[in-house]
Write an enzyme that holds these catalytic residues in place. Structure first.
Site, PDB file in Angstrom:
ATOM      1  N   ASP A   8       5.809   4.111  15.019  1.00 38.04           N
ATOM      2  CA  ASP A   8       5.751   2.572  14.259  1.00 38.04           C
ATOM      3  C   ASP A   8       6.944   1.919  14.295  1.00 38.04           C
ATOM      4  O   ASP A   8       7.990   2.481  13.387  1.00 38.04           O
ATOM      5  CB  ASP A   8       5.187   2.739  13.146  1.00 38.04           C
ATOM      6  CG  ASP A   8       5.188   1.438  12.288  1.00 38.04           C
ATOM      7  OD1 ASP A   8       5.629   0.195  12.895  1.00 38.04           O
ATOM      8  OD2 ASP A   8       4.931   1.328  11.126  1.00 38.04           O
ATOM      9  N   LYS A  70      13.849  -6.556  15.346  1.00 33.23           N
ATOM     10  CA  LYS A  70      12.384  -6.740  16.109  1.00 33.23           C
ATOM     11  C   LYS A  70      11.907  -8.424  15.975  1.00 33.23           C
ATOM     12  O   LYS A  70      11.432  -8.987  16.735  1.00 33.23           O
ATOM     13  CB  LYS A  70      11.126  -6.057  15.133  1.00 33.23           C
ATOM     14  CG  LYS A  70      10.076  -6.013  15.552  1.00 33.23           C
ATOM     15  CD  LYS A  70       9.096  -5.257  14.763  1.00 33.23           C
ATOM     16  CE  LYS A  70       7.713  -5.012  15.065  1.00 33.23           C
ATOM     17  NZ  LYS A  70       7.191  -4.012  14.508  1.00 33.23           N
ATOM     18  N   GLU A 171      -0.283  -2.744  16.204  1.00 34.49           N
ATOM     19  CA  GLU A 171      -0.134  -2.194  14.912  1.00 34.49           C
ATOM     20  C   GLU A 171      -1.611  -2.252  14.136  1.00 34.49           C
ATOM     21  O   GLU A 171      -1.789  -1.217  13.682  1.00 34.49           O
ATOM     22  CB  GLU A 171       0.980  -2.900  14.037  1.00 34.49           C
ATOM     23  CG  GLU A 171       2.212  -2.298  14.560  1.00 34.49           C
ATOM     24  CD  GLU A 171       3.330  -3.292  14.265  1.00 34.49           C
ATOM     25  OE1 GLU A 171       3.199  -4.452  13.518  1.00 34.49           O
ATOM     26  OE2 GLU A 171       4.282  -3.017  15.013  1.00 34.49           O
ATOM     27  N   ASP A 193      -1.967  -7.124   7.926  1.00 35.27           N
ATOM     28  CA  ASP A 193      -0.767  -6.601   8.056  1.00 35.27           C
ATOM     29  C   ASP A 193       0.501  -7.421   7.866  1.00 35.27           C
ATOM     30  O   ASP A 193       0.512  -8.167   8.904  1.00 35.27           O
ATOM     31  CB  ASP A 193      -0.808  -5.832   9.552  1.00 35.27           C
ATOM     32  CG  ASP A 193       0.406  -4.994   9.709  1.00 35.27           C
ATOM     33  OD1 ASP A 193       1.413  -5.103   9.020  1.00 35.27           O
ATOM     34  OD2 ASP A 193       0.527  -4.490  10.905  1.00 35.27           O
TER      35      ASP A 193
END
Ligand code: AMP
Length: 618
Positions: A8, A70, A171, A193
């Site tokens: 992850d 990211k 994810e 999420d």
């Protein structure tokens, strides 16, 4: 086949897991922690730092400490998202020649892929140390809402880190794999999420080991970092009102504020108030200024309420795309650190009308799901099938600037679709295929993924040639486009290499550079060890020499003295050979000193008295 690890690669923290005896387990890093900060820094001495050590020095080295990269990966510089990121971070975000957003660290430009690769490399290495075998393959997770360029870029980061990325998975899908592991009863679940930088919502049906993603939606620029920014802005304004000092230009103060804001935010998830205390944050004239503020949970909620509400629109869209009503969702799973905030879980609870599940640790659930998928690929975990979807529609630009979709969003992947197109003018010999991703009607409003030409179409009146365009999306969500002239069979295709991104050559060059840096880092480490060793030797032997030197015979004394002095002189040397030679000389000198000390044990006694301060210099 070597073992495949699940990673992850988070905005704030990263986590790795693998399957052991058909069960997924998280791999602790070198410090024993289960997650590793996604932070990379270049220290003043040039050393590359990754993870906790990089985070620890962020305060004093803010401009060369890269976090939340990211948010930039696979993005163009000239986009509103990057513009916002530039206002949030103390390091420089710059435009690369290909228009991508790059970062500056230690006065060098890096692509977000390279920065991510440093994090992945660290993960690879600590996994290898823990596993005791080389790790060459990985499954990396990405937000479901990542587009093709962001997925490609993440894959490239893996390649740069020396990892073959066997699969990119979403994810929330990974989270559902972790949630559903070992459960058999059919259920419709929603995975909500909210991480450090992105928000995703996915609706899945799970039953008897079949995981079918029905729909997904999200916002790739909404996460915990935005919550922090709200607190920071609030504190900046408060401080400016009180002191007339604007801290925005002071990167050290901004970094301290950021850390304090995030800490207060996390504290307010369990406590009703949190005190932010930043002594000596600035100076005005001769006066030191301090920032102290007690923030209440209600205040924080007022500051960020609209951000939390912003997540509900994608929730509605995902439900609609899945053809479901809120009540039909039987379980809501919260993923991502930011969902620990009570306002977030309360809002989700009110929206879905049920208490969200907290069965799985939100920090680890995604890596665990990736490991489960790795276990499936390797045959260690059986009876589990994953059917994911593509988050955004795909198509081409057609006459008049329109966008013609070939693959609708939320189509199950892998998938393939073809459609016949034709020419606009008489005797047109060339057609241009512009590949786009997005939901807007006009081509220009969607994200360009790449373009290519199909040449050599036989002369014919407009509308006669038949050009078959085929889109294929593989299970990583990565797109391949082919155009074929049906008359001649001539065809042209591209694996969509996003306009920008890294070319094969660039990847190879970066791998070579990374190797060079690694060697350089190893050399630095070695130098540091040698210097420590020499310094230790000098420290003890200089003291011994001071006390016993006069007992040495003249020429030996000179030799020992020279060795010690030479040692001091070269202590800062960058040359391993010089340091090693100095160490050998000082070690020899140490032998002479030991011998002379041993000649007469009574003198040693005298010396120990001297050392304790009772004796006098002889
Ligand atoms: P992730 O990307 O899932 O690691 O999520 C990281 C984000 O969650 C960061 O913005 C953190 O500040 C935030 N976070 C972590 N723990 C908490 C907490 N206890 N309360 C609120 N936010 C948190």
């Amino acid at each position: 086949m070597s073992r495949v690890i699940g990673i992850d690669l988070g905005t704030t923290n990263s986590c790795a897991a693998w399957v052991e005896g058909a069960r997924p387990v998280v791999v602790p890093n070198r410090e024993g922690a289960r997650t590793t900060p996604s932070v990379v820094a270049r220290a003043a001495d040039g050393e590359l730092l990754v993870g906790q050590i990089a985070r620890r020095q962020a305060l004093t080295n803010a401009r060369n400490t890269i976090y939340a990269v990211k948010r930039l990966i696979g993005r163009k510089f000239a986009t509103p998202e990057v513009e916002r990121a530039r206002q949030l971070v103390p390091y420089a975000i710059v435009e690369a020649p290909n228009g991508d957003a790059y970062v500056e660290m230690g006065s060098k430009m890096y692509s977000p892929q390279e920065i991510s690769s440093f994090i992945l490399r660290e993960i690879k290495e600590y996994c290898e140390a823990a596993l005791g075998e080389p790790v060459e393959q990985a499954i990396i997770t990405v937000p479901a809402y990542f587009d093709d360029s962001q997925r490609q870029a993440t894959k490239d980061a893996g390649t740069l880190a020396g990892l073959e990325v066997v699969r990119i998975i979403n994810e929330p899908t990974a989270a559902s794999l972790a949630y559903g592991f070992g459960r058999r009863a059919p259920e419709t679940i929603a995975v909500y999420d909210l991480g450090g930088g992105t928000f995703d919502i996915s609706i899945l049906e799970i039953s008897e080991g079949l995981y079918e993603v029905r729909s997904t939606a999200g916002d790739t620029f909404l996460g915990g970092e935005d919550f922090d920014a709200r607190i920071i802005d609030f504190l900046l304004e408060h401080f400016e009102r009180q002191t007339k000092v604007d801290l925005r230009g002071d990167s050290m103060a901004m970094q301290r504020l950021k850390e304090a804001a995030e800490a207060a935010k996390c504290e307010l998830s369990t406590a009703p108030t949190a005190t932010i205390s930043l002594p000596f944050i600035a100076v005005a004239g001769d006066e030191a200024l301090h920032l102290t503020y007690t923030l209440s949970r209600e205040q924080l909620e007022d500051l960020v309420r609209d951000l939390v509400m912003k997540t509900l629109e994608p929730c509605r869209n995902a439900l609609e795309a899945a053809g479901l009503k809120r009540e039909q969702v039987q379980q809501v799973i919260l993923v991502g650190g930011q969902t620990r905030m009570p306002l977030v879980s309360r809002t989700v609870q009110e929206f879905f009308g049920r208490t969200p599940s907290r069965d799985v640790n939100p920090d680890e659930v995604v890596a665990i799901g990736a490991a489960i998928q790795a276990g499936v690929l390797q045959g260690e975990i059986k009876d589990l099938v994953l059917l994911d979807v593509t988050p955004l529609s795909l198509g081409i630009a057609t006459h008049g600037g329109l966008f013609t979709k070939l693959i609708e969003r939320n189509s199950t992947i892998p998938t393939r679709k073809s459609q016949i197109f034709t020419t606009v003018t008489d005797n047109q010999r060339v057609v241009e295929i512009q590949v786009l991703q997005g939901e807007r009607e006009l081509a220009a409003e969607n994200k360009p993924l790449g373009k290519f030409e199909l040449v050599g179409i036989p002369a014919a009146p407009r509308g006669v040639p038949q050009i078959e365009v085929t889109f294929a999306i593989d299970s990583n969500g990565i797109v391949q486009v082919t155009a074929k002239d049906l008359a001649t069979g001539r065809e042209q295709s591209i694996e969509v290499n996003p306009a920008g991104g890294l070319t094969k050559d660039e990847i190879e060059r970066m791998i070579a550079e990374a190797d060079q840096y690694r060697r350089e880092d190893q050399r630095r480490k070695e130098i540091r060890l040698l210097r420590n060793r020499l310094e230790g030797l000098l420290y003890t032997n200089e003291r011994v020499f001071k006390e016993f030197g006069n007992l040495l015979e003249g020429s030996v004394r000179t030799k020992v003295d020279d060795a010690l002095q030479q040692g001091r002189r070269v202590l800062e040397s960058e040359d391993t050979a010089v340091l090693q030679a100095a160490i050998a000389d000082v070690q020899l000198a140490a032998r002479y000193l030991t011998e002379v000390m041993l000649v007469d044990p009574t003198r040693m006694l005298w010396s120990s008295e001297a050392a304790s301060g009772k004796g006098t210099e002889g």
